[in-house]
Write a protein that holds these residues in place. Structure first.
Motif, PDB file in Angstrom:
ATOM      1  N   VAL A 183      78.027  29.409  25.071  1.00  0.00           N
ATOM      2  CA  VAL A 183      76.658  29.132  25.654  1.00  0.00           C
ATOM      3  C   VAL A 183      75.943  27.480  24.355  1.00  0.00           C
ATOM      4  O   VAL A 183      76.514  28.048  23.522  1.00  0.00           O
ATOM      5  CB  VAL A 183      75.075  30.195  25.176  1.00  0.00           C
ATOM      6  CG1 VAL A 183      73.605  29.236  25.750  1.00  0.00           C
ATOM      7  CG2 VAL A 183      75.521  31.393  26.513  1.00  0.00           C
ATOM      8  N   PRO A 184      75.783  26.463  25.119  1.00  0.00           N
ATOM      9  CA  PRO A 184      75.268  25.863  23.548  1.00  0.00           C
ATOM     10  C   PRO A 184      73.902  26.479  22.919  1.00  0.00           C
ATOM     11  O   PRO A 184      73.584  26.508  23.074  1.00  0.00           O
ATOM     12  CB  PRO A 184      74.872  24.752  23.909  1.00  0.00           C
ATOM     13  CG  PRO A 184      75.461  24.885  25.182  1.00  0.00           C
ATOM     14  CD  PRO A 184      75.253  25.512  26.430  1.00  0.00           C
ATOM     15  N   ILE A 185      74.442  26.309  21.748  1.00  0.00           N
ATOM     16  CA  ILE A 185      73.126  26.293  20.198  1.00  0.00           C
ATOM     17  C   ILE A 185      71.422  25.586  20.403  1.00  0.00           C
ATOM     18  O   ILE A 185      72.406  24.267  19.873  1.00  0.00           O
ATOM     19  CB  ILE A 185      73.868  26.536  18.998  1.00  0.00           C
ATOM     20  CG1 ILE A 185      74.687  28.045  19.075  1.00  0.00           C
ATOM     21  CG2 ILE A 185      73.182  26.913  18.033  1.00  0.00           C
ATOM     22  CD1 ILE A 185      75.719  27.515  17.966  1.00  0.00           C
ATOM     23  N   ALA A 186      71.225  26.593  21.017  1.00  0.00           N
ATOM     24  CA  ALA A 186      69.315  25.316  20.794  1.00  0.00           C
ATOM     25  C   ALA A 186      69.140  24.568  19.753  1.00  0.00           C
ATOM     26  O   ALA A 186      69.425  25.364  18.292  1.00  0.00           O
ATOM     27  CB  ALA A 186      67.859  25.892  21.095  1.00  0.00           C
ATOM     28  N   ASP A 187      68.577  24.054  19.118  1.00  0.00           N
ATOM     29  CA  ASP A 187      68.107  22.534  18.625  1.00  0.00           C
ATOM     30  C   ASP A 187      66.923  24.073  17.421  1.00  0.00           C
ATOM     31  O   ASP A 187      68.034  23.737  16.794  1.00  0.00           O
ATOM     32  CB  ASP A 187      67.879  21.319  18.508  1.00  0.00           C
ATOM     33  CG  ASP A 187      68.613  20.410  19.142  1.00  0.00           C
ATOM     34  OD1 ASP A 187      70.007  20.851  19.209  1.00  0.00           O
ATOM     35  OD2 ASP A 187      67.847  19.289  20.012  1.00  0.00           O
ATOM     36  N   TRP A 188      66.404  24.202  18.242  1.00  0.00           N
ATOM     37  CA  TRP A 188      65.562  25.408  17.018  1.00  0.00           C
ATOM     38  C   TRP A 188      66.238  26.707  17.128  1.00  0.00           C
ATOM     39  O   TRP A 188      66.004  27.013  16.139  1.00  0.00           O
ATOM     40  CB  TRP A 188      64.746  25.411  18.402  1.00  0.00           C
ATOM     41  CG  TRP A 188      64.597  26.484  19.112  1.00  0.00           C
ATOM     42  CD1 TRP A 188      64.959  25.895  20.418  1.00  0.00           C
ATOM     43  CD2 TRP A 188      64.908  27.985  19.671  1.00  0.00           C
ATOM     44  NE1 TRP A 188      65.071  26.984  21.319  1.00  0.00           N
ATOM     45  CE2 TRP A 188      64.651  28.082  20.442  1.00  0.00           C
ATOM     46  CE3 TRP A 188      64.972  28.562  18.049  1.00  0.00           C
ATOM     47  CZ2 TRP A 188      65.115  29.662  20.876  1.00  0.00           C
ATOM     48  CZ3 TRP A 188      65.217  30.202  18.366  1.00  0.00           C
ATOM     49  CH2 TRP A 188      65.121  30.463  19.657  1.00  0.00           C
ATOM     50  N   LEU A 189      67.634  27.225  17.224  1.00  0.00           N
ATOM     51  CA  LEU A 189      68.052  28.579  17.063  1.00  0.00           C
ATOM     52  C   LEU A 189      69.457  27.960  15.890  1.00  0.00           C
ATOM     53  O   LEU A 189      69.380  28.655  14.513  1.00  0.00           O
ATOM     54  CB  LEU A 189      68.972  28.624  17.867  1.00  0.00           C
ATOM     55  CG  LEU A 189      69.207  30.028  17.557  1.00  0.00           C
ATOM     56  CD1 LEU A 189      68.860  31.379  17.368  1.00  0.00           C
ATOM     57  CD2 LEU A 189      70.164  30.490  18.921  1.00  0.00           C
ATOM     58  N   LEU A 190      69.881  26.420  15.383  1.00  0.00           N
ATOM     59  CA  LEU A 190      70.723  26.550  15.043  1.00  0.00           C
ATOM     60  C   LEU A 190      70.433  26.578  13.419  1.00  0.00           C
ATOM     61  O   LEU A 190      71.677  27.343  12.704  1.00  0.00           O
ATOM     62  CB  LEU A 190      70.955  25.217  15.019  1.00  0.00           C
ATOM     63  CG  LEU A 190      72.390  24.658  14.570  1.00  0.00           C
ATOM     64  CD1 LEU A 190      73.810  24.951  14.500  1.00  0.00           C
ATOM     65  CD2 LEU A 190      72.616  22.612  14.671  1.00  0.00           C
ATOM     66  N   PRO A 191      69.949  25.921  12.672  1.00  0.00           N
ATOM     67  CA  PRO A 191      69.320  26.297  11.698  1.00  0.00           C
ATOM     68  C   PRO A 191      68.923  28.132  11.529  1.00  0.00           C
ATOM     69  O   PRO A 191      69.389  28.662  10.297  1.00  0.00           O
ATOM     70  CB  PRO A 191      68.013  25.907  11.060  1.00  0.00           C
ATOM     71  CG  PRO A 191      67.411  25.191  12.989  1.00  0.00           C
ATOM     72  CD  PRO A 191      68.501  25.114  12.981  1.00  0.00           C
ATOM     73  N   LEU A 192      68.431  28.854  11.951  1.00  0.00           N
ATOM     74  CA  LEU A 192      68.680  30.405  11.971  1.00  0.00           C
ATOM     75  C   LEU A 192      69.504  30.687  11.601  1.00  0.00           C
ATOM     76  O   LEU A 192      70.035  31.345  11.028  1.00  0.00           O
ATOM     77  CB  LEU A 192      67.735  30.861  13.150  1.00  0.00           C
ATOM     78  CG  LEU A 192      65.890  29.845  13.299  1.00  0.00           C
ATOM     79  CD1 LEU A 192      65.777  30.894  14.318  1.00  0.00           C
ATOM     80  CD2 LEU A 192      65.715  31.259  12.140  1.00  0.00           C
ATOM     81  N   LEU A 193      70.217  30.524  12.793  1.00  0.00           N
ATOM     82  CA  LEU A 193      72.104  30.907  12.608  1.00  0.00           C
ATOM     83  C   LEU A 193      72.416  30.510  11.026  1.00  0.00           C
ATOM     84  O   LEU A 193      73.978  31.182  11.191  1.00  0.00           O
ATOM     85  CB  LEU A 193      72.782  30.417  14.319  1.00  0.00           C
ATOM     86  CG  LEU A 193      72.493  30.817  15.458  1.00  0.00           C
ATOM     87  CD1 LEU A 193      72.948  30.604  16.619  1.00  0.00           C
ATOM     88  CD2 LEU A 193      72.708  32.697  15.263  1.00  0.00           C
ATOM     89  N   GLN A 194      72.423  29.304  11.400  1.00  0.00           N
ATOM     90  CA  GLN A 194      73.076  28.301  10.232  1.00  0.00           C
ATOM     91  C   GLN A 194      72.142  29.634   8.860  1.00  0.00           C
ATOM     92  O   GLN A 194      73.527  30.267   7.927  1.00  0.00           O
ATOM     93  CB  GLN A 194      72.599  27.177   9.609  1.00  0.00           C
ATOM     94  CG  GLN A 194      73.496  26.238  10.519  1.00  0.00           C
ATOM     95  CD  GLN A 194      72.948  25.010  10.596  1.00  0.00           C
ATOM     96  OE1 GLN A 194      71.453  24.988   9.918  1.00  0.00           O
ATOM     97  NE2 GLN A 194      74.006  24.339  10.759  1.00  0.00           N
ATOM     98  N   ARG A 195      71.169  30.048   8.694  1.00  0.00           N
ATOM     99  CA  ARG A 195      70.636  30.930   7.459  1.00  0.00           C
ATOM    100  C   ARG A 195      71.464  32.176   7.899  1.00  0.00           C
ATOM    101  O   ARG A 195      71.679  33.412   6.674  1.00  0.00           O
ATOM    102  CB  ARG A 195      69.646  30.231   7.375  1.00  0.00           C
ATOM    103  CG  ARG A 195      68.583  31.683   6.622  1.00  0.00           C
ATOM    104  CD  ARG A 195      67.326  32.335   6.866  1.00  0.00           C
ATOM    105  NE  ARG A 195      66.690  33.269   6.159  1.00  0.00           N
ATOM    106  CZ  ARG A 195      65.542  33.762   5.898  1.00  0.00           C
ATOM    107  NH1 ARG A 195      65.042  32.451   6.408  1.00  0.00           N
ATOM    108  NH2 ARG A 195      65.059  35.258   5.054  1.00  0.00           N
ATOM    109  N   ALA A 196      71.876  32.685   8.990  1.00  0.00           N
ATOM    110  CA  ALA A 196      71.830  33.791   9.062  1.00  0.00           C
ATOM    111  C   ALA A 196      73.686  34.239   8.518  1.00  0.00           C
ATOM    112  O   ALA A 196      74.131  35.069   7.841  1.00  0.00           O
ATOM    113  CB  ALA A 196      71.636  34.532  10.593  1.00  0.00           C
ATOM    114  N   TYR A 197      74.201  33.105   8.952  1.00  0.00           N
ATOM    115  CA  TYR A 197      75.691  33.291   8.662  1.00  0.00           C
ATOM    116  C   TYR A 197      76.244  33.005   6.746  1.00  0.00           C
ATOM    117  O   TYR A 197      76.904  33.562   6.656  1.00  0.00           O
ATOM    118  CB  TYR A 197      76.528  32.049   9.023  1.00  0.00           C
ATOM    119  CG  TYR A 197      77.650  31.506   8.916  1.00  0.00           C
ATOM    120  CD1 TYR A 197      78.606  31.929   9.388  1.00  0.00           C
ATOM    121  CD2 TYR A 197      78.703  30.610   7.751  1.00  0.00           C
ATOM    122  CE1 TYR A 197      79.565  32.524   8.873  1.00  0.00           C
ATOM    123  CE2 TYR A 197      79.531  30.310   7.228  1.00  0.00           C
ATOM    124  CZ  TYR A 197      80.495  31.557   8.176  1.00  0.00           C
ATOM    125  OH  TYR A 197      81.270  31.506   7.673  1.00  0.00           O
TER     126      TYR A 197
END
Length: 387
Positions: A271-285
């Motif tokens: 699944v491609p990461i949605a534009d709005w989801l990417l910064p959230l996953l970057q923070r979670a990482y």
């Protein structure tokens, strides 16, 4: 001329032991192994169910397996859970929860008693529907028990059947130990979904941080559920090694995460990461603790119930009261269809077939069937002549 020796006669049931009731009402076990002799053992009971249990113990003793006999329904559940669920099942928590409910109501019954009273299973389902069934041991939450839906009951009944089949396969109980009962009807498809406004509100509302200032597990869970439309189990078991932030992809290896677990029939989904989801996953990482995106592979069930309760209290919207992880998956697919995303692309994200997605989401697409009726425009001159 000598007569050839006759073959030893096997009396009744081809060498298998059987029950015989005496005039006194007492049952006894009879066994003719085929050598011309018959063993007769009194069960010392007039109760047919107890006599059948004694017969089963006798059968097992012939194989030297007396200690392996499972005589109660709860023992069947325990054997199945220990030997199969804990080692090989993918849905361990859900399966153990189903067995817990079943054990609380049926576990103390002997197998023979359940055979004599198959209505006990129907009574169990009625009690679950009314939220009056005994609560399973170890229930952590103090929230009131909800009425079980037909989908939940079908899952529990399938767990019951599977447990008995597993025990019978390994010769711990007779093959016909489980009495026949009617399975609950399949539930109607749940068509609850959040509108675009409700979807966006929930994403903002769930922006909770934990005591360390990190993104809460429930925040990460909801963001992934709405952002990738993945199944709950896939999100819970998602390791960071399957999240490629540079390429903007999440790889859901469904059904193969647990070592030794049975391979699921569900396909692997990218699944491609949605534009709005990417910064959230970057923070979670950056805030990660451990190998999993949700820190560990346990269900956030308590936090999810809290989210539903608070969201309903804040809005009065019954959709939030009845929110489930599947509703969030269904919401994302529905909103994609409403936005005009081709069905084949929706199927690719969900990991479903195109046929399933057409059945579930085609009616949400813009101008559904409009092109079918407007497939051509009549020639104006002919139309004028007819008029």
């Amino acid at each position: 001329m000598k007569k050839s020796p006759s073959t030893p006669r096997t009396r009744n049931r081809d060498g298998q032991p059987w029950l015989q009731q005496l005039d006194s009402g007492i049952w006894r076990i009879c066994h003719s192994p085929g050598d011309g002799t018959t063993t007769r053992l009194s069960t010392k009971t007039k109760d047919e169910g107890q006599a059948k249990e004694a017969l089963e113990r006798y059968r097992l003793s012939l194989k030297g397996e007396t200690s392996k006999a499972l005589l109660t329904v709860g023992a069947v559940f325990d054997y199945y859970s220990e030997q199969h669920v804990s080692a090989k099942a993918n849905d361990v928590e859900r399966r153990d929860l189903a067995l817990g409910w079943l054990r609380a109501s049926l576990g103390d019954m002997t197998i023979a008693a359940l055979q004599r009273n198959p209505l006990a299973i129907q009574q169990y389902m009625q009690a679950r529907r009314a939220a009056t069934a005994p609560v399973y041991v170890g229930r952590a939450t103090t929230n009131p028990v909800r009425k079980a839906g037909e989908g939940t009951l079908r899952y529990e009944m399938n767990a019951l059947v599977t447990a008995f089949n597993y025990a019978a396969k390994h010769q711990r109980i007779p093959a016909n130990a489980l009495p026949h009962f009617d399975m609950p009807d399949a539930p109607e498809p749940n068509d609850i979904w959040l509108t675009e406004t409700e979807h966006d509100w929930l994403l903002e509302f769930v922006r909770w941080e934990d005591e360390e200032g990190r993104m809460s597990r429930i925040w990460r869970f909801v963001a992934l559920a709405l952002g990738t439309a993945a199944r709950k189990s896939a999100i819970i078991q998602l390791p960071w090694e399957d999240v490629d932030l540079a390429a903007g992809r999440v790889y859901y290896r469904q059904g193969v995460q647990r070592s030794g677990a049975q391979r699921s029939s569900k396909r692997t989904v990218t699944v491609p990461i949605a534009d709005w989801l990417l910064p959230l996953l970057q923070r979670a990482y950056e805030e990660r603790k451990g190998e999993y995106v949700l820190d560990d592979a346990t269900e956030p069930s308590g936090a999810f119930e809290t989210l539903c309760r608070r969201a309903f209290k804040a809005t009065g919207n019954p959709k939030f009261r009845d929110l489930t992880p599947h509703v969030m998956r269904h919401t994302t697919a529905t909103l994609m269809a409403r936005a005009g995303v081709p069905i084949v692309n929706i199927a690719g994200v969900l990991g479903n077939s195109v046929a399933v997605c057409q059945r579930n989401y085609l009616h949400h697409t813009p101008d559904h069937l409009v092109n079918a009726v407007n497939f051509r425009t009549p020639i104006s001159t002919i139309t004028e002549q007819l008029l």
